[in-house]
Design an enzyme around this catalytic site. Sequence first.
Site, short mmCIF file in Angstrom:
data_model
loop_
_atom_site.label_atom_id
_atom_site.label_comp_id
_atom_site.label_asym_id
_atom_site.label_seq_id
_atom_site.Cartn_x
_atom_site.Cartn_y
_atom_site.Cartn_z
N CYS A 114 48.05 -35.68 -63.57
CA CYS A 114 47.82 -34.29 -64.00
C CYS A 114 49.06 -33.67 -64.64
CB CYS A 114 47.34 -33.44 -62.83
SG CYS A 114 45.78 -34.04 -62.16
N HIS A 260 48.06 -26.30 -64.98
CA HIS A 260 47.07 -27.38 -64.94
C HIS A 260 45.84 -26.85 -64.21
CE1 HIS A 260 44.91 -30.92 -64.00
NE2 HIS A 260 45.26 -30.92 -62.72
N ASN A 290 38.46 -30.08 -64.09
CA ASN A 290 39.82 -30.62 -64.13
C ASN A 290 39.82 -31.84 -65.05
OD1 ASN A 290 42.16 -32.08 -63.60
ND2 ASN A 290 42.10 -31.76 -61.38
O1 UT7 Z 1 44.55 -32.13 -60.27
C1 UT7 Z 1 45.14 -32.41 -59.03
C2 UT7 Z 1 44.16 -33.11 -58.25
N1 UT7 Z 1 43.33 -32.47 -57.34
C3 UT7 Z 1 43.44 -31.24 -56.79
O2 UT7 Z 1 44.25 -30.43 -57.11
C4 UT7 Z 1 42.46 -30.95 -55.71
C5 UT7 Z 1 43.08 -30.22 -54.56
N2 UT7 Z 1 42.12 -30.06 -53.48
C6 UT7 Z 1 41.03 -29.26 -53.59
O3 UT7 Z 1 40.84 -28.62 -54.60
C7 UT7 Z 1 40.12 -29.17 -52.41
O4 UT7 Z 1 40.67 -29.88 -51.33
C8 UT7 Z 1 38.68 -29.68 -52.70
C9 UT7 Z 1 37.99 -28.78 -53.69
C10 UT7 Z 1 38.74 -31.10 -53.24
C11 UT7 Z 1 37.87 -29.70 -51.43
O5 UT7 Z 1 37.81 -28.41 -50.89
P1 UT7 Z 1 38.12 -28.18 -49.35
O6 UT7 Z 1 37.94 -26.75 -49.11
O7 UT7 Z 1 39.47 -28.78 -49.08
O8 UT7 Z 1 36.96 -28.98 -48.64
P2 UT7 Z 1 37.06 -30.17 -47.59
O9 UT7 Z 1 37.37 -31.46 -48.28
O10 UT7 Z 1 37.94 -29.76 -46.44
O11 UT7 Z 1 35.56 -30.24 -47.08
C12 UT7 Z 1 34.94 -29.14 -46.40
C13 UT7 Z 1 33.49 -29.47 -46.17
C14 UT7 Z 1 33.26 -30.84 -45.56
O12 UT7 Z 1 32.13 -30.74 -44.70
P3 UT7 Z 1 32.34 -30.56 -43.10
O13 UT7 Z 1 33.09 -31.77 -42.66
O14 UT7 Z 1 33.09 -29.29 -42.92
O15 UT7 Z 1 30.93 -30.50 -42.58
C15 UT7 Z 1 32.90 -31.71 -46.75
O16 UT7 Z 1 32.07 -32.81 -46.39
O17 UT7 Z 1 32.79 -29.48 -47.44
C16 UT7 Z 1 32.12 -30.73 -47.60
N3 UT7 Z 1 32.13 -31.07 -49.02
C17 UT7 Z 1 31.18 -30.69 -49.87
N4 UT7 Z 1 30.03 -30.02 -49.69
C18 UT7 Z 1 29.26 -29.79 -50.77
C19 UT7 Z 1 33.08 -31.76 -49.71
N5 UT7 Z 1 32.73 -31.82 -51.01
C20 UT7 Z 1 31.56 -31.18 -51.14
C21 UT7 Z 1 30.71 -30.92 -52.22
N6 UT7 Z 1 29.56 -30.23 -52.00
N7 UT7 Z 1 30.99 -31.33 -53.47
#
Ligand code: UT7
Length: 333
Positions: A114, A260, A290
């Site tokens: 990125c 970014h 992204n």
């Molecule tokens: O460009 C640089 C690269 N990447 C980034 O900058 C990404 C940085 N990270 C993020 O933006 C966030 O961590 C994410 C958007 C990827 C994820 O958001 P989060 O708030 O950290 O969610 P999480 O991974 O902690 O997941 C929370 C819940 C989980 O369910 P439980 O265990 O609480 O029941 C996941 O299974 O959300 C669930 N989940 C989803 N639900 C619906 C994860 N992805 C999805 C989805 N749709 N797409």
Amino acid sequence: MTYSRITGLGYYVPEQVITNDDLTQWMETSDQWIQERTGIKERRFFEHGKDTNYSMAAAASRIALERAGLTPNEVDVIVYATITPDYFFPGSAFLMQRELGMDGKPVIDIREQCSGFVYALSIADQFIKSGMYKSALVVGSEIQSSWIDKSTAGRNIAVIFGDGAGAAVLQATENPQHCILSTHLHADGRFAEDLYVKEPGSSRPGRSATKEMIDDGGFNVHMNGNAVFKHAIVRFGEVISEALDANGFQPTDINLLVPHQANIRISDYVRTQMGLDESQVMNNIQRFGNTTAASIPIALCEAWENGRLKEGDLVCLAAFGSGFTWASALIRW
Ligand code: UT7
């Protein structure tokens, strides 16, 4: 003293729009979850047979070159950032060079994920400042949609990424009023596996690409999203402050911050932390997701097209991503 100035910008995104609702045909997710957690409403996916990584880069470059008033052969060097190249080797810069008819001109392929575009910009800037080259074509291009796992298992990653390309033409100038003021690059390999694609790797027993590797998910993107998020919000602020401090500016001096496009929540956190208002920050993640190395040049180009970049403006580019890498560039437009 020689400096480099951005004299042309261009971007290209595939026609195919994939909304959050469209993603629900492949995985359990929802428009509400994606918008609340990332800000993304839709992204573009390439169409096989129509777009390639290098053809998108060439399309963006043609626009940037026309705006700079240069023909492809008047450019001295190509610096091309991508983590999704057309071939394992040679890099996509070679293919774009061929497409643009720039035979014999040097090409440099870099990754840096990125942060790739800011790294590429910095490399081109050093070449111009040293006097080695008078102009450079700097590109970020990505096709993420063919790498991501579109099943529910991969949904935390799949909903974030999109495809597209952006390009900038740099030209030498003696005028310190309109130029790249400084670039700042960082990396920390201790976190390499927090966001990575493991295969195909060379240091494997036997072949470097096997069916087992595919079955084990080694070709999928793996991300520790929480770790990436936590580091990103710290490093963005640090690297923006580093650029401002190096040039004697305050956050309030920034006319436009082009971060970014990783997640709207990261962008909003950084904006609040730096004390910037919404008009000082460019966001288009809502429409493109992204696009990794392409996200900054696409956003910068859109900002320019929308009249948000005026001569004399102080513009800051900032990135964070896999590696981990983080980087910034401060530009007097
Ligand atoms: O460009 C640089 C690269 N990447 C980034 O900058 C990404 C940085 N990270 C993020 O933006 C966030 O961590 C994410 C958007 C990827 C994820 O958001 P989060 O708030 O950290 O969610 P999480 O991974 O902690 O997941 C929370 C819940 C989980 O369910 P439980 O265990 O609480 O029941 C996941 O299974 O959300 C669930 N989940 C989803 N639900 C619906 C994860 N992805 C999805 C989805 N749709 N797409």
